[in-house]
Design a protein around this motif. Structure first.
Motif, mmCIF file in Angstrom:
data_model
loop_
_atom_site.group_PDB
_atom_site.id
_atom_site.type_symbol
_atom_site.label_atom_id
_atom_site.label_comp_id
_atom_site.label_asym_id
_atom_site.label_seq_id
_atom_site.Cartn_x
_atom_site.Cartn_y
_atom_site.Cartn_z
ATOM 1 N N GLU A 1 6.620 13.488 9.686
ATOM 2 C CA GLU A 1 6.017 12.750 10.800
ATOM 3 C C GLU A 1 4.884 11.852 10.335
ATOM 4 N N LEU A 2 4.062 12.312 9.417
ATOM 5 C CA LEU A 2 3.008 11.454 8.874
ATOM 6 C C LEU A 2 3.602 10.307 8.066
ATOM 7 N N SER A 3 4.701 10.572 7.367
ATOM 8 C CA SER A 3 5.355 9.510 6.585
ATOM 9 C C SER A 3 5.964 8.450 7.496
ATOM 10 N N LYS A 4 6.533 8.876 8.615
ATOM 11 C CA LYS A 4 7.057 7.911 9.578
ATOM 12 C C LYS A 4 5.934 7.009 10.097
ATOM 13 N N ALA A 5 4.793 7.630 10.424
ATOM 14 C CA ALA A 5 3.659 6.862 10.923
ATOM 15 C C ALA A 5 3.136 5.901 9.856
ATOM 16 N N ALA A 6 3.086 6.366 8.599
ATOM 17 C CA ALA A 6 2.654 5.494 7.506
ATOM 18 C C ALA A 6 3.611 4.316 7.346
ATOM 19 N N ASN A 7 4.902 4.610 7.421
ATOM 20 C CA ASN A 7 5.919 3.560 7.283
ATOM 21 C C ASN A 7 5.795 2.509 8.374
ATOM 22 N N THR B 1 0.839 -1.201 0.000
ATOM 23 C CA THR B 1 0.000 0.000 0.000
ATOM 24 C C THR B 1 0.868 1.243 0.000
ATOM 25 N N ARG B 2 0.530 2.186 -0.857
ATOM 26 C CA ARG B 2 1.268 3.442 -0.912
ATOM 27 C C ARG B 2 0.430 4.570 -0.313
ATOM 28 N N THR B 3 1.106 5.462 0.385
ATOM 29 C CA THR B 3 0.479 6.686 0.864
ATOM 30 C C THR B 3 1.114 7.842 0.101
ATOM 31 N N VAL B 4 0.330 8.467 -0.752
ATOM 32 C CA VAL B 4 0.834 9.507 -1.650
ATOM 33 C C VAL B 4 0.440 10.873 -1.099
ATOM 34 N N PHE B 5 1.441 11.657 -0.706
ATOM 35 C CA PHE B 5 1.218 12.999 -0.178
ATOM 36 C C PHE B 5 1.304 14.007 -1.329
ATOM 37 N N ILE B 6 0.272 14.823 -1.483
ATOM 38 C CA ILE B 6 0.213 15.822 -2.550
ATOM 39 C C ILE B 6 0.346 17.199 -1.914
ATOM 40 N N ASP B 7 1.462 17.885 -2.191
ATOM 41 C CA ASP B 7 1.689 19.171 -1.528
ATOM 42 C C ASP B 7 2.611 20.067 -2.357
ATOM 43 N N PRO B 8 2.041 20.993 -3.146
ATOM 44 C CA PRO B 8 2.876 21.933 -3.907
ATOM 45 C C PRO B 8 3.707 22.851 -3.025
ATOM 46 N N ALA B 9 3.304 23.019 -1.743
ATOM 47 C CA ALA B 9 4.053 23.898 -0.834
ATOM 48 C C ALA B 9 5.204 23.194 -0.146
ATOM 49 N N LEU B 10 5.377 21.912 -0.398
ATOM 50 C CA LEU B 10 6.479 21.155 0.181
ATOM 51 C C LEU B 10 7.729 21.442 -0.645
ATOM 52 N N LYS B 11 8.433 22.495 -0.229
ATOM 53 C CA LYS B 11 9.523 23.044 -1.039
ATOM 54 C C LYS B 11 10.808 23.239 -0.261
ATOM 55 N N SER B 12 10.703 23.506 1.062
ATOM 56 C CA SER B 12 11.883 23.808 1.869
ATOM 57 C C SER B 12 11.574 23.502 3.329
ATOM 58 N N GLU B 13 12.491 23.909 4.210
ATOM 59 C CA GLU B 13 12.282 23.701 5.640
ATOM 60 C C GLU B 13 11.373 24.758 6.261
ATOM 61 N N ALA B 14 11.059 25.805 5.510
ATOM 62 C CA ALA B 14 10.214 26.873 6.044
ATOM 63 C C ALA B 14 8.796 26.377 6.259
ATOM 64 N N GLY B 15 8.149 26.898 7.313
ATOM 65 C CA GLY B 15 6.772 26.536 7.568
ATOM 66 C C GLY B 15 6.625 25.130 8.128
ATOM 67 N N SER C 1 1.296 8.118 15.369
ATOM 68 C CA SER C 1 0.685 6.923 14.783
ATOM 69 C C SER C 1 -0.834 6.981 14.876
ATOM 70 N N ALA C 2 -1.337 7.380 16.044
ATOM 71 C CA ALA C 2 -2.788 7.488 16.208
ATOM 72 C C ALA C 2 -3.354 8.573 15.299
ATOM 73 N N THR C 3 -2.600 9.666 15.141
ATOM 74 C CA THR C 3 -3.050 10.757 14.288
ATOM 75 C C THR C 3 -3.102 10.338 12.830
ATOM 76 N N TYR C 4 -2.103 9.615 12.365
ATOM 77 C CA TYR C 4 -2.112 9.124 10.982
ATOM 78 C C TYR C 4 -3.301 8.206 10.746
ATOM 79 N N CYS C 5 -3.569 7.318 11.689
ATOM 80 C CA CYS C 5 -4.718 6.412 11.545
ATOM 81 C C CYS C 5 -6.019 7.189 11.486
ATOM 82 N N LEU C 6 -6.141 8.214 12.320
ATOM 83 C CA LEU C 6 -7.344 9.041 12.289
ATOM 84 C C LEU C 6 -7.472 9.759 10.957
ATOM 85 N N LEU C 7 -6.360 10.243 10.431
ATOM 86 C CA LEU C 7 -6.360 10.950 9.156
ATOM 87 C C LEU C 7 -6.882 10.075 8.024
ATOM 88 N N ILE C 8 -6.502 8.801 8.008
ATOM 89 C CA ILE C 8 -6.901 7.918 6.910
ATOM 90 C C ILE C 8 -8.125 7.070 7.251
#
Length: 430
Positions: free
Chosen positions: A24-30, A2-16, A406-413
């Motif tokens: 953190e969501l990717s760690k929980a998905a992994n 199963t893949r979790t695909v994050f779509i985010d045009p603002a994912l560009k740098s460490e800012a924000g 981990s609980a937050t990722y599960c709630l998200l999906i």
């Protein structure tokens, strides 16, 4: 897998917040056995991407930029990448409406085209998850355009979370507004879960759409959660004002707050650590000039710093000041800075009518309405810092169980803590 695909045009740098939240969501998905895939801005430095994440450079612009319209895309091969393409030849409302009635690639904005091309190449399956964790109307509409071209029975599960209120997100009126775009996506999706960062945001979005909306809070990285209070028993207290230095975060009243605090000569000396350095614009120079009178009572931290430098600065702070404008930061709009303050046991001073103020109790901070009352709050904490620190420690311990990744990722999906589909999601997917 199963893949979790994050779509985010603002994912560009460490800012924000985008990078840290994605990590953190990717760690929980992994941990749940899902393969994280990032469809992010093409300028994202691949060295910032964890080894277990597949980075797919996708977007040439971010969520704070208009998509290039039909005429602009015609000129693009001739004049190249110029700001005028977005300011003068940006996508028009009629193009968005016409695309919904008569779907054709000719009417797709440039970012929409980029997303569709990558999704076509990635070919997400029914068992995969598509996540927009910081959703705005433009990005939702882009995904809706792709969904409309798919067989409904084969569409992956879609999970939409927003950290803004529908009235103050980027391009809030795009496509008829966030609620309108979300309702359209819901009408075409096979499985859709919806969440907001704050309880007030969830209630408002549910009222606007009629959909079930969960609360999925902001997440912090493990390094931040390991920070411990300094227990500064002597010496100056450091008041931190961290994050992007924008007017809605208090640049207009900040000098007045500092002046009032220093004039009050609190029981504990106070100094200020402001993240406003390293900027060269006219507005930045004007703001810096207003701070000059405070001498070494003010220390500047550059805006564009690494996560390690930022955490070191956060760790030095004894109090976090959040003088946000409630018209721009209403209770529906989240704030990563206040969550950082809460979970690292920093007493908080915030403006009434903001999400930050909603996390303040009698013991862990003070709420103000203007420069005078915010300064008074800082002085009050400085006069009894150990008492407020105890309150901040108690608030931290009570809140940490709400921010488990981990609980937050599960709630998200829409999953239980064990990873099984929740009852609500089964109903949506029927």
């Amino acid at each position: 897998m199963t893949r979790t695909v994050f779509i985010d045009p603002a994912l560009k740098s460490e800012a924000g917040h985008h990078l840290r939240l994605s990590i953190e969501l990717s760690k929980a998905a992994n941990r749940l056995g899902h393969k994280p895939v990032w469809l992010a801005h093409r300028d994202l430095d691949s060295r910032l991407v964890p080894d277990f994440v597949q980075f797919v450079p996708t977007f040439t612009s971010g969520i704070y930029e208009r998509q290039i319209g039909l005429f602009g895309r015609t000129l693009r091969p001739i004049i190249g990448e110029r700001r005028a393409l977005r300011s003068s030849f940006g996508e028009r409302a009629w193009e968005v409406q016409l695309r919904r009635k008569w779907p054709t690639p000719l009417l797709n904005g440039d970012r929409c085209r980029e997303l569709i091309e990558v999704l076509r190449a990635q070919a997400p399956m029914k068992s995969d998850h598509l996540i927009i964790h910081s959703a705005d109307p433009q990005t939702l509409d882009m995904l809706s355009t792709w969904v409309a071209s798919q067989s409904r029975s084969d569409i992956p599960e879609i999970h939409v979370r927003t950290c803004w209120s529908s009235s103050n997100m980027p391009f809030a009126d795009y496509g008829g507004g966030f609620a309108n775009v979300l309702a359209r996506l819901a009408s075409m999706s096979r499985v859709l879960t919806v969440s907001a960062e704050t309880p007030a945001g969830a209630r408002r979005l549910a009222d606007e759409t009629g959909l079930h909306v969960d609360v999925v809070p902001h997440l912090l990285d493990e390094a931040t959660l390991r920070l411990q209070p300094r227990h500064a028993s002597s010496g100056p207290l450091i008041v931190g004002w961290l994050g992007e230095p924008r007017p809605e975060k208090g640049t207009r009243i900040l000098p007045d707050i500092i002046r009032r605090v220093l004039d009050a000569k609190p029981a504990r000396e106070m100094k200020f650590l402001l993240q406003c350095g390293g900027r060269t614009s006219r507005k930045a120079r004007k703001f810096d000039a207003r701070l000059a009178e405070f001498g070494d009572a003010v220390e500047k931290l550059d805006v564009g710093v690494s996560q390690d430098v930022y955490l070191a600065a956060l760790n030095r702070c004894d109090i976090l000041l959040l003088p946000y404008d409630p018209d721009v930061y209403p209770p529906e709009r989240g704030s990563g800075a206040v969550v950082e303050a809460l979970l690292t046991a920093k007493p908080i001073v915030a403006t009434a009518g903001t999400f930050a103020a909603s996390l303040i109790t009698i013991g862990n901070g003070c709420i103000g309405t203007d420069a005078t009352s915010l300064a008074e709050g800082l002085v009050r904490i400085g006069s009894d810092y150990e008492c407020y620190l105890r309150g901040a420690l108690e608030a931290r311990d009570n809140a940490r169980k709400m921010y488990d990744p981990s609980a937050t990722y599960c709630l998200l999906i829409g999953r239980t803590a064990e990873g099984a589909p929740s009852h609500r999601q089964d109903a949506l997917g029927a």
